[in-house]
Design a protein around this motif. Structure first.
Motif, short mmCIF file in Angstrom:
data_model
loop_
_atom_site.label_atom_id
_atom_site.label_comp_id
_atom_site.label_asym_id
_atom_site.label_seq_id
_atom_site.Cartn_x
_atom_site.Cartn_y
_atom_site.Cartn_z
N ASP A 98 46.93 -65.87 94.41
CA ASP A 98 47.13 -66.12 92.99
C ASP A 98 45.79 -66.18 92.27
O ASP A 98 44.76 -66.44 92.86
CB ASP A 98 47.80 -67.49 92.80
CG ASP A 98 49.23 -67.45 93.26
OD1 ASP A 98 49.77 -66.34 93.44
OD2 ASP A 98 49.80 -68.54 93.44
N GLN A 99 45.88 -65.97 91.01
CA GLN A 99 44.71 -66.16 90.15
C GLN A 99 44.41 -67.66 90.06
O GLN A 99 45.25 -68.46 90.39
CB GLN A 99 45.04 -65.64 88.76
CG GLN A 99 45.18 -64.15 88.69
CD GLN A 99 43.88 -63.51 88.27
OE1 GLN A 99 42.84 -64.16 88.27
NE2 GLN A 99 43.93 -62.26 87.92
N HIS A 100 43.21 -67.98 89.61
CA HIS A 100 42.89 -69.35 89.20
C HIS A 100 42.87 -70.36 90.33
O HIS A 100 43.16 -71.52 90.11
CB HIS A 100 43.86 -69.84 88.12
CG HIS A 100 44.13 -68.81 87.08
ND1 HIS A 100 45.38 -68.33 86.85
CD2 HIS A 100 43.32 -68.18 86.23
CE1 HIS A 100 45.34 -67.43 85.88
NE2 HIS A 100 44.09 -67.31 85.49
N LEU A 101 42.55 -69.92 91.53
CA LEU A 101 42.42 -70.89 92.61
C LEU A 101 41.05 -71.53 92.56
O LEU A 101 40.07 -70.91 92.20
CB LEU A 101 42.60 -70.20 93.97
CG LEU A 101 44.00 -69.69 94.30
CD1 LEU A 101 44.04 -69.14 95.71
CD2 LEU A 101 45.03 -70.81 94.15
N SER A 102 41.02 -72.80 92.94
CA SER A 102 39.73 -73.48 93.07
C SER A 102 39.17 -73.18 94.45
O SER A 102 39.89 -72.70 95.34
CB SER A 102 39.90 -74.98 92.89
OG SER A 102 40.67 -75.51 93.95
N LEU A 115 29.20 -65.49 95.11
CA LEU A 115 28.81 -64.08 95.20
C LEU A 115 29.80 -63.20 94.47
O LEU A 115 29.41 -62.24 93.79
CB LEU A 115 28.74 -63.65 96.68
CG LEU A 115 27.52 -64.11 97.47
CD1 LEU A 115 27.63 -63.63 98.91
CD2 LEU A 115 26.24 -63.60 96.84
N PHE A 116 31.09 -63.50 94.60
CA PHE A 116 32.09 -62.72 93.90
C PHE A 116 31.82 -62.75 92.40
O PHE A 116 31.88 -61.73 91.71
CB PHE A 116 33.50 -63.26 94.17
CG PHE A 116 33.99 -63.04 95.57
CD1 PHE A 116 33.28 -62.22 96.45
CD2 PHE A 116 35.15 -63.64 96.01
CE1 PHE A 116 33.72 -62.02 97.75
CE2 PHE A 116 35.60 -63.43 97.31
CZ PHE A 116 34.89 -62.64 98.17
N ALA A 117 31.50 -63.94 91.92
CA ALA A 117 31.23 -64.07 90.49
C ALA A 117 30.00 -63.26 90.11
O ALA A 117 29.97 -62.57 89.09
CB ALA A 117 31.04 -65.54 90.13
N ARG A 146 35.33 -64.52 88.09
CA ARG A 146 34.68 -65.30 87.04
C ARG A 146 35.07 -66.76 87.20
O ARG A 146 36.20 -67.08 87.51
CB ARG A 146 35.13 -64.81 85.68
CG ARG A 146 34.56 -65.60 84.54
CD ARG A 146 34.74 -64.93 83.22
NE ARG A 146 36.15 -64.83 82.83
CZ ARG A 146 36.54 -64.57 81.57
NH1 ARG A 146 35.66 -64.39 80.64
NH2 ARG A 146 37.82 -64.49 81.29
N GLU A 147 34.10 -67.63 86.99
CA GLU A 147 34.39 -69.06 87.04
C GLU A 147 35.07 -69.49 85.75
O GLU A 147 34.66 -69.09 84.68
CB GLU A 147 33.09 -69.86 87.19
CG GLU A 147 32.34 -69.60 88.47
CD GLU A 147 31.17 -70.57 88.65
OE1 GLU A 147 30.88 -71.33 87.71
OE2 GLU A 147 30.56 -70.54 89.74
N HIS A 162 40.26 -63.36 89.05
CA HIS A 162 39.90 -61.97 89.30
C HIS A 162 39.41 -61.36 87.99
O HIS A 162 39.90 -61.70 86.92
CB HIS A 162 41.11 -61.18 89.78
CG HIS A 162 41.76 -61.77 90.98
ND1 HIS A 162 42.80 -61.18 91.64
CD2 HIS A 162 41.50 -62.92 91.67
CE1 HIS A 162 43.17 -61.94 92.65
NE2 HIS A 162 42.40 -62.99 92.68
N LEU A 163 38.47 -60.46 88.10
CA LEU A 163 37.94 -59.87 86.89
C LEU A 163 37.63 -58.40 87.15
O LEU A 163 36.83 -58.07 88.01
CB LEU A 163 36.66 -60.61 86.49
CG LEU A 163 36.10 -60.29 85.12
CD1 LEU A 163 37.06 -60.76 84.05
CD2 LEU A 163 34.76 -60.98 84.96
#
Lengths: 143, 143
Positions: free
Chosen positions: A35-39, A65-67, A73-74, A86-87
DNA sequence: TTTACTGCAAAATTTTTGCATTAAC
DNA sequence: GTTAATGCAAAAATTTTGCAGTAAA
């Protein structure tokens, strides 16, 4: 056609001289399929189920690193935890957040984006990205 | 004419049966006279200069009360600290944030607000408030 | 006096880092 | 062999809470 996020991250990694590891692959796969928006914490717990060996710090550093690579994105919804979404390059995700049940709905609105650019231009700003969150009560909680 | 924030908070306090204390008055005065977007820590340090007796926890709890009363709002700019901004009932503050120098410019845009309401309605949401932040490079840093 | 408030320090969270070991190049 | 990555555990940084003493109603 657009590059996949996996591809983008691999390009980023090789351009930075980062090594390719089993753990990073696992984390990337899970991140993309989750899912999106996982911490960080939430993703770590999910990953640990299938790959108990992976440590929290690795997940933490990999998400950073993903960011950095641009595939994530954070975001902060004010619940005290940093989340990652995800971005895709050039994409925006704006959010409707339900204050009661926490549901998050994504939306995009071209006109709002255009107006934002105008505002920025009027103030001499060059926009890099933006964050728009609408907080309220969702359909379910309302009824 | 609008009620002053001081008045609003006093009404809130008395409706809740809260007691009036020297410390809260001091914190309210400093909060109102200080820059927008201060963190608890920052406000605490400012207050301590003139009123060394006041503790961090009091500032922390008082800011929470401000938010509850409606004269302030918590915001996060992603720097790891919760900040509080002044809030007049019915007012919105949207932000342009410079990623280089940290400058924050506030703006309001009626049209964007209206579009937000439309988006929310389309999704069955009842909006309580919103947050809009544009991140980029400001005029000074650009030149 | 009864109830809430304060200040301190401790606890709980969350984020970040150091370091010895392991694995990729 | 070098260099980076990992996992652990410790450290930092923030936020939140407990409690004994204090002050307001």
């Amino acid at each position: 056609m657009k590059l996949s996020k996996k591809q983008i991250f691999q390009d980023f990694a090789s351009s930075k001289g980062l090594k390719s590891t089993k753990q990073r692959d696992t984390i990337l796969d899970c991140f993309l399929s989750c899912d999106q928006h996982l911490s960080t914490e939430e993703l770590y717990l999910k990953i640990k189920k299938n790959s108990p060996g992976i440590g929290f710090a690795t997940v933490y550093r990999t998400l950073k690193l993903f960011a950095e690579s641009g595939i994530a994105r954070e975001i902060q919804f004010g619940d005290g935890q940093t989340r990652y979404e995800h971005l895709q390059a050039g994409e925006h995700h704006d959010h409707l957040v339900c204050k009661r049940c926490g549901a998050i709905v994504e939306f995009e609105n071209e006109t709002i984006e255009k107006l934002q650019s105008e505002v920025a231009r009027d103030h001499g700003f060059t926009i890099i990205n933006h964050k728009l969150e609408l907080y309220g009560i969702c359909k379910n909680c309302n009824s």
